[in-house]
Structures are given as structure tokens and as C-alpha cells.
Design an enzyme around this catalytic site. Sequence first.
Site, short mmCIF file in Angstrom:
data_model
loop_
_atom_site.label_atom_id
_atom_site.label_comp_id
_atom_site.label_asym_id
_atom_site.label_seq_id
_atom_site.Cartn_x
_atom_site.Cartn_y
_atom_site.Cartn_z
N SER A 1 -10.85 -54.34 -63.59
CA SER A 1 -11.35 -55.67 -63.89
C SER A 1 -10.34 -56.45 -64.71
CB SER A 1 -12.65 -55.57 -64.68
OG SER A 1 -12.36 -55.03 -65.96
N LYS A 2 -10.38 -57.76 -64.56
CA LYS A 2 -9.36 -58.55 -65.24
C LYS A 2 -9.65 -58.74 -66.72
CE LYS A 2 -11.09 -63.03 -63.66
NZ LYS A 2 -10.78 -64.13 -62.73
N ARG A 3 -10.78 -58.27 -67.18
CA ARG A 3 -11.01 -58.29 -68.62
C ARG A 3 -10.12 -57.25 -69.29
NH1 ARG A 3 -11.51 -62.26 -68.62
NH2 ARG A 3 -13.17 -63.49 -67.69
N ASN B 1 -7.40 -55.58 -67.49
CA ASN B 1 -6.09 -55.45 -66.87
C ASN B 1 -5.77 -56.70 -66.08
OD1 ASN B 1 -4.94 -52.69 -67.10
ND2 ASN B 1 -6.96 -52.14 -66.35
#
Length: 495
Positions: A252-254, A256
Site C-alpha cells: 500500500s502507498k501508505r 511504500n
Amino acid sequence: MIVRTRVAPSPTGDPHVGTAYVALVNYCFAKQHGGRFLLRIEDTDRTRSTAASEAVILEALHWLGLAWDEGPDIGGPHGPYRQSERLEIYARYARELLENGAAFRCFCTPERLDAMRAEQIRNKRPPAYDGRCLPLTQEEIAANEAAGIPPVVRLRVPREGSVTIDDLLRGPIHFDWNNVDMQVLVKSDGWPTYHLANVVDDHLMEITHVMRGEEWLSSAPKHWLLYRAFGWQMPQIAHLPLLRNADKSKLSKRKNPTGILFYRRMGYLPEALANFLGLFSVPPLDGEEMMDLAAMVERFDLKHISLGGPVFDVKKLDWLNGRYLREKLDVKAFVERVRVWAGGEDVIDRIAALAQQRIERLSDLGPLCAFLFAGRVEITADQLRAGKLDDESLRKAFVLALAIFDALPEWEFDAIAAGVARIAEIVGAKVRDVVRPFYVAVTGSPQSLPLYDSMVLLGRDLVRERLRVALERLGGATGAETERWKKLLEADAAA
RNA sequence: GGCGCCAUAGUCUAUCGGUUAGGACGCGGCCCUUUCAAGGCUGAGAGACGGGUUCGACUCCCGUUGGCGCUACCA
């Protein structure tokens, strides 16, 4: 029979490395069997899909070297390849489902459905459609429609019995029908949902093998029902494991950077990224892990995909990329790559114009501009805290920035400036006080080139990563905080 | 909570009932070297747990635990 595979991304954001992975698998499989690989855009979510996102997805997959044989940009014999352009087709097939009884019209309001689910959860029952509109007579349906209530079309699911799905990777998988929800197939605005569009298109586009993310596994029974209702043969199906964060949660972009283009901007070579992704499904030959696309196509084997979700290990990507840099490029080719990566003459000119006013010696140029040619930037929490904002406001500002910038339709100066102004307003601080920590986060220094110009030059992906790291330095934000602060955003947008 | 998937070192993986459980990243050491990398050599490090089946289980079966996914008029 000719093998036909597809990748079917939804243009609702940045192209994800998971999409690249799935695309690579489908590409290798098709090419290995002398088949065709197609790209289909699944833009049936009207509220979230954007043309900009679609363009970027195409660009990202092209960059990786995954050329498709049919797609929205190049056409093909089974077009159009953009679902928003196939609405009449879905409408026709939805009608067929209604006529043969595989689906039914549902007039339940969203409020009623919410209440129903809340009730089910309160009673410790799994939330699922209760079948209220199932027994509606022709007269009742006509009356509802006459009253102007827009119906949705739902899939009729048997209440007893079971089905076995044959997954190429996992073998037979059993599902009881009473655990399968009566999914919406056509929304009240007449647009299809993924389930309908996907099945119709895979059939019409003569897809023989569906290889998609594991997240779709529990939808497979619904799709099975649709294929049966249409009297179509279901393609062979395989559910690929999901890429993970270091803590094993779904990538997830939270936590990475997940965007393909982030990796490009960061200076990874497309062949290295593709190679790295390929390692999850192509066994190295004699221990050699470096391989190009052609080698991956040749050696690809579904059987070698291990089902445990692989962690996206950037360290290994770094090592591989380093090898490509030093083993596969002579100095001339290397310089050319650097040139392309840096953005060319035009970008140098833009940077120079900004820097010219701020230096006293040419030798000041390096330190002043270094952050534009770096990936991440070294910063400490104390540097971020140097301004007037208290810690909570600071973290709030970064959370808001991440959300606002992600949502910008275009990454350009005015939009960024407006975004920052909004943040200042919501946080209740002056723009200058909000901007200071952003300088530190983005440029690594409290005084630097103009922030918004720098952000434009850096690109959204790199900016997002630097803001993310800054937020992390400040201790991060809890899920509850993030949610609360994003609510402020919605309230602000409504006002 | 319900349903489903998954389970070899920190990470990616090999092994398709019999191996000293192999390789790679990362980490440590040594060598090479004007430094640093790179490169070479080398070291530590794994079959979640409990039951079966079998002459023999990492490998097959069951259970437990753990991780993940789904549980929307999002895909």
C-alpha cells in the site's frame, strides 16, 4: 486454440506495481504460447476513473516494455477496449440476464441497504443482500419504474448448493452459494459493475486464460454463475498472490511507494524492474537471476509462482538495478539513460532559470539543485518542527497534503499552490508557516528553490514519497487520525 | 464475525517421500585495492506448532496458530 490473455487495469489512480506484475505474468504466458496479450481499460467507475490516469497507465506499461497486441490506443478486432465505450453491449447482456431469470431488478435504496447491513452485523450475521426484491411481480416492477425509482440489476444466486472453481494455481476451490452475495451487476445509472463487464468482455474478447490478483478469488463464483447464465465457457483462471509490504500486509502507498512511475523517477531501469517482478514467477537458470523479457517469456511457468504473497523487497531491486547499470550499459549508453532520466535540456533550462537568481557563484549550483536529482532527502524531525506549527498541526498538514495532492487531476503549479492554501486554511495557519515544513520535506532544506516549481519538477511520485517520509519522521499518523483529518477535507470541500 | 487463500532463514526462492535442505538479496569476516564501490572467497541464518499416513516426511492428510484477501450501486 490461440492463447489470449489480458491485463485490465482500472484508471483510478497511479499505475501500481501490482498491475505491472499481473501484466508481466499475462504477457509472458501469452507470448510463450504464441498467443496474444491485450490491454483493456476497466473504467466503469464513473466517479473515480480519469483519462489522465488511463494515459499514465499506458505510459507506465509501455515503459516496462510490455507491448500489447490489442488495446485502447492501438485498437484490434475485438474493440473497443475501453469499457465506457461498450455500454450498449453490457445493456444488451444485462437484458438477457433479466429475461432468462439469472438476474433481477432491485429497487432498494442505499439507505435501506445500509440499515439492512447494520442490522445484520448487529445480529452477528454476515452482511449480504436479503433478497427483498427477488419476489417482485411484473406489476410491482412496473409500478416502481413508473414511480421513477431507478433499479439496479442484481445477480440471482442460489440459496443452497455449492460450486467448485478450478484455479490453475490452487486446484479446486469450494464455495457454498449461501456465502455468495447477490452482487449488483448494473448500477442505477445504467453502468455495469466490474463483474458483468469483466465477464462479458473476457468472453467477447475471447480471453482463454484469466490471471488476476488474489483479491478476485471470492468473486469467482459470481463470475461462474454469469458464464453459465450466458451459456459461455469460462476461461481458465488463476489467482496470483498479492505483493506485500515489509510487514506482509497488502502493498500500500501508505507504507511504500507503489507507483510504477515512482520507480522510473527514482532512477530504476525498466528492464531491472521487470526482471525483479519476473523473479516471482520465473525460476532463475543456474542461479542467474538477471534475465531480460525474452528470457522470462521462454522460462515462464505458472507452476513456479509460489502462492505466499511476496514482499516487495526494494533492497533486492536496488541490487538488480545496480547490476543493470554497470553490466548492461557502456558509458555512452549510461550517459544517455541519465540524460533521459534527468528530463533533457528543457528541464535543465527550467532549473537554471530558478537557480540563476539565487546564487553568487556558479559553484553554488550543485548544493542548491542537488535535491532535484536525488531520490529521497535527508531530514530530521527537528528540522520539520522548526516553524510555528505544533506537532499535531504539522502531522495534519502532511496527511492533508498527501490526500490533496493525490487527488489533483493535473500536477501543475496552480493546483499545487491552491492545495497548499487549502491546507493552511484547514489547519488554521498562515500559508508561510505551512509552507516551511514542506520546504524541508521536499527539498531537504528550509531555504531552497521555490517550492511549487520544485514540486512540479520533482513530479508527484517523488513529492509524495518525500512527504510520506516526513510524516513518518514526525511519528506518522494513526488510522483514526488520518480518517478524522480527511473528514475535515470533505467538510471543507462541501463548504 | 463469516467465507476463502496461504505458510522453507529478516526477504525472494529451490526441493515435486529418502539431500550435509541448494541459490540470491541483506548482514558479518577475509582478499583485492590510493579511498569508496564493484568483484572474489567465506560465515551466521529456515521447513510455525501438534497429530496422523508411511520403512521414511519440508514434501501427503487433519487440526491449531499466524498472515492475507473478500465481505459496496470500487475495481
